[in-house]
Design a protein around this motif. Structure first.
Motif: not given
Length: 200
Positions: A1-29
């Motif tokens: 848990k020392d290397f992990v942060a929690m993202i809070v406040g996401l909207p409901p998004i369907s499972g047929d989207r690459p949410v995790e990859e999109d969110l990773r790229e958004r965080l890095e940017s």
């Protein structure tokens, strides 16, 4: 848990989207930090039984099993008997393949039908990187993603094995109050039953 942060406040998004990859790229940017990966806490409480069955089946496949062996050399009579056994016991490889494909299809439909909860978890390379990312998002008053503003990034306090994953998506203030009221109601009914049965 020392290397992990929690993202809070996401909207409901369907499972047929690459949410995790999109969110990773958004965080890095927005943080400038390398994000190892993002894991969304999916809202699967309504389908918990089906998800657990799929996980159990997947784990059983991953357990090491001896490779299938070719049948030993058989005389013509034994060969015919073996063919009859396979037919009677329904030991046809193509049948197993079709069942597996059908199972994979139903699991895929189930996962695509899920929606994200308000939370996800971002993994960083180091604790310093995590803390810097949290600070960057905090001074920016959150960030936007999938049309939702004000999404925050918080340090994680709980260990993964203490989390009730199936409850994500059902932790609003209204739901908490309803669960608390239901708990007190059950206790009150139990006390009333006890008083009637033992003291009347």
């Amino acid at each position: 848990k020392d290397f992990v942060a929690m993202i809070v406040g996401l909207p409901p998004i369907s499972g047929d989207r690459p949410v995790e990859e999109d969110l990773r790229e958004r965080l890095e940017s927005i943080t400038g930090q390398n994000v190892v990966g993002v894991s969304v806490a999916w809202d699967y409480q309504a389908s918990e039984e089906e998800v657990q069955k799929a996980l159990t089946a997947d784990m059983s496949v991953m357990v090491s099993q001896p490779p299938p062996q070719e049948p030993p050399a058989m005389n013509p009579v034994r060969s015919k008997l073996y063919a009859m056994e396979k037919s009677l016991l329904d030991l046809q490889p193509e049948d197993y393949a079709s069942e597996e494909e059908a199972s994979q299809g139903s699991v895929k439909d189930l996962l695509f039908g899920l929606r994200t909860s308000q939370r996800a978890f971002a993994v960083f390379n180091t604790q310093d990187a995590m803390e810097e990312a949290v600070h960057s998002v905090k001074i920016s008053a959150g960030f936007s993603f999938a049309g939702e503003d004000g999404i925050t990034l918080e340090p994680l306090e709980a260990e993964p094995d203490t989390v009730q994953w199936q409850n994500f998506g059902h932790s609003s203030e209204k739901e908490k109050v309803m669960k608390l009221a239901a708990g007190f109601g059950i206790i009150g009914l139990a006390c009333l039953f006890w008083a009637i049965v033992f003291y009347s």
